[in-house]
Design a protein around this motif. Structure first.
Motif, PDB file in Angstrom:
ATOM      1  N   GLY A  39       0.691  -1.506  -0.104  1.00  0.00           N
ATOM      2  CA  GLY A  39      -0.077  -0.352  -0.018  1.00  0.00           C
ATOM      3  C   GLY A  39       1.280   1.267  -0.128  1.00  0.00           C
ATOM      4  N   THR A  40       0.388   2.347  -0.591  1.00  0.00           N
ATOM      5  CA  THR A  40       0.654   4.204  -0.901  1.00  0.00           C
ATOM      6  C   THR A  40       1.027   3.793   1.017  1.00  0.00           C
ATOM      7  N   ASP A  41       2.751   4.298   1.037  1.00  0.00           N
ATOM      8  CA  ASP A  41       3.381   5.079   2.354  1.00  0.00           C
ATOM      9  C   ASP A  41       2.861   3.314   3.645  1.00  0.00           C
ATOM     10  N   GLY A  42       2.928   2.110   3.419  1.00  0.00           N
ATOM     11  CA  GLY A  42       3.332   1.273   3.912  1.00  0.00           C
ATOM     12  C   GLY A  42       2.589   0.842   5.035  1.00  0.00           C
ATOM     13  N   ARG A  43       0.946   1.239   4.466  1.00  0.00           N
ATOM     14  CA  ARG A  43      -0.750   0.851   4.815  1.00  0.00           C
ATOM     15  C   ARG A  43      -1.434  -0.094   3.524  1.00  0.00           C
ATOM     16  N   PRO A  44      -1.361  -0.704   4.330  1.00  0.00           N
ATOM     17  CA  PRO A  44      -2.367  -1.744   3.034  1.00  0.00           C
ATOM     18  C   PRO A  44      -3.913  -1.795   2.978  1.00  0.00           C
ATOM     19  N   VAL A  45      -4.389  -2.335   1.745  1.00  0.00           N
ATOM     20  CA  VAL A  45      -5.903  -2.162   2.211  1.00  0.00           C
ATOM     21  C   VAL A  45      -6.637  -3.262   3.274  1.00  0.00           C
ATOM     22  N   ALA A  46      -7.167  -3.052   4.703  1.00  0.00           N
ATOM     23  CA  ALA A  46      -6.842  -3.451   5.581  1.00  0.00           C
ATOM     24  C   ALA A  46      -8.107  -5.134   5.143  1.00  0.00           C
ATOM     25  N   GLY A  47      -7.709  -6.042   6.232  1.00  0.00           N
ATOM     26  CA  GLY A  47      -8.400  -6.979   5.783  1.00  0.00           C
ATOM     27  C   GLY A  47      -7.971  -7.854   4.360  1.00  0.00           C
ATOM     28  N   SER A  48      -6.603  -7.570   3.682  1.00  0.00           N
ATOM     29  CA  SER A  48      -5.334  -8.397   2.361  1.00  0.00           C
ATOM     30  C   SER A  48      -4.941  -9.225   3.225  1.00  0.00           C
ATOM     31  N   ASP A  51       0.855  -7.716   5.749  1.00  0.00           N
ATOM     32  CA  ASP A  51       2.392  -7.056   7.038  1.00  0.00           C
ATOM     33  C   ASP A  51       1.778  -5.209   6.595  1.00  0.00           C
ATOM     34  N   PRO A  52       1.357  -3.672   7.509  1.00  0.00           N
ATOM     35  CA  PRO A  52       1.988  -2.998   7.140  1.00  0.00           C
ATOM     36  C   PRO A  52       3.180  -2.891   7.161  1.00  0.00           C
ATOM     37  N   LEU A  53       3.762  -1.184   6.429  1.00  0.00           N
ATOM     38  CA  LEU A  53       5.306  -0.857   6.995  1.00  0.00           C
ATOM     39  C   LEU A  53       5.215   0.800   7.865  1.00  0.00           C
ATOM     40  N   ALA A  54       4.342   0.545   7.117  1.00  0.00           N
ATOM     41  CA  ALA A  54       4.073   2.060   8.057  1.00  0.00           C
ATOM     42  C   ALA A  54       4.487   1.850   9.945  1.00  0.00           C
ATOM     43  N   GLY A  55       5.501   3.208  10.313  1.00  0.00           N
ATOM     44  CA  GLY A  55       5.878   2.996  11.871  1.00  0.00           C
ATOM     45  C   GLY A  55       6.454   2.166  12.322  1.00  0.00           C
ATOM     46  N   ILE A  93      15.277   2.833   2.758  1.00  0.00           N
ATOM     47  CA  ILE A  93      13.855   2.172   2.916  1.00  0.00           C
ATOM     48  C   ILE A  93      12.924   1.901   4.037  1.00  0.00           C
ATOM     49  N   ALA A  94      13.607   1.457   4.945  1.00  0.00           N
ATOM     50  CA  ALA A  94      13.625   0.524   6.395  1.00  0.00           C
ATOM     51  C   ALA A  94      13.114   2.030   7.470  1.00  0.00           C
ATOM     52  N   ALA A  95      14.643   3.301   6.804  1.00  0.00           N
ATOM     53  CA  ALA A  95      14.005   3.968   7.601  1.00  0.00           C
ATOM     54  C   ALA A  95      12.984   5.367   7.145  1.00  0.00           C
ATOM     55  N   TYR A  96      12.480   5.654   5.861  1.00  0.00           N
ATOM     56  CA  TYR A  96      11.094   6.113   5.633  1.00  0.00           C
ATOM     57  C   TYR A  96      10.586   5.526   6.184  1.00  0.00           C
ATOM     58  N   PHE A  97       9.807   4.133   5.944  1.00  0.00           N
ATOM     59  CA  PHE A  97       8.900   3.450   6.975  1.00  0.00           C
ATOM     60  C   PHE A  97       8.534   3.970   8.505  1.00  0.00           C
ATOM     61  N   ALA A  98       9.766   3.743   8.585  1.00  0.00           N
ATOM     62  CA  ALA A  98       9.679   3.598  10.119  1.00  0.00           C
ATOM     63  C   ALA A  98       9.538   5.668   9.964  1.00  0.00           C
ATOM     64  N   ALA A  99       9.676   6.069   9.556  1.00  0.00           N
ATOM     65  CA  ALA A  99       8.763   7.560   9.862  1.00  0.00           C
ATOM     66  C   ALA A  99       7.739   7.620   9.284  1.00  0.00           C
ATOM     67  N   GLN A 100       7.264   6.577   8.681  1.00  0.00           N
ATOM     68  CA  GLN A 100       5.553   7.398   8.204  1.00  0.00           C
ATOM     69  C   GLN A 100       4.806   6.942  10.088  1.00  0.00           C
TER      70      GLN A 100
END
Length: 101
Positions: A39-48, A51-55, A93-100
């Motif tokens: 998903g955009t900025d590490g936020r996948p569609v709910a129920g998909s 794994d989310p990556l954001a945060g 990549i990991a730093a970017y998603f950690a900042a989301q």
């Protein structure tokens, strides 16, 4: 006459290599390749089931990526994807998603 011109050209080319700066959007651009699944900025569609990556803490994301890259962690597509990045790129990549958030 050719010698000073050649020296000037070589000097200009060499100095331009050192003058290049890091792309400030590089991490975001690399992370954008994850959007198809995560998903955009590490936020996948709910129920998909993806794994989310954001945060996610950078250290944890890097460990998962390293495990995929080395083959320690099995997966369908992630081992192949992780192998396509350098360690520096995975860190960005990991730093970017950690900042989301």
């Amino acid at each position: 006459m050719k010698s000073p011109a050649a020296l000037l050209t070589l000097t200009l080319l060499t100095s331009s290599l050192f003058a290049q700066t890091e792309d400030p959007e590089r991490a975001r651009n690399l992370a954008a390749t994850c959007a198809n699944c995560h998903g955009t900025d590490g936020r996948p569609v709910a129920g998909s089931g993806i794994d989310p990556l954001a945060g996610i803490e950078k250290r944890l994301s890097l460990q998962k990526l390293a495990d995929f890259k080395s083959g320690v962690r099995p997966g369908t597509i992630m081992p192949q994807i992780a192998k396509g990045y350098t360690d520096e790129q995975l860190e960005l990549i990991a730093a970017y998603f950690a900042a989301q958030k």
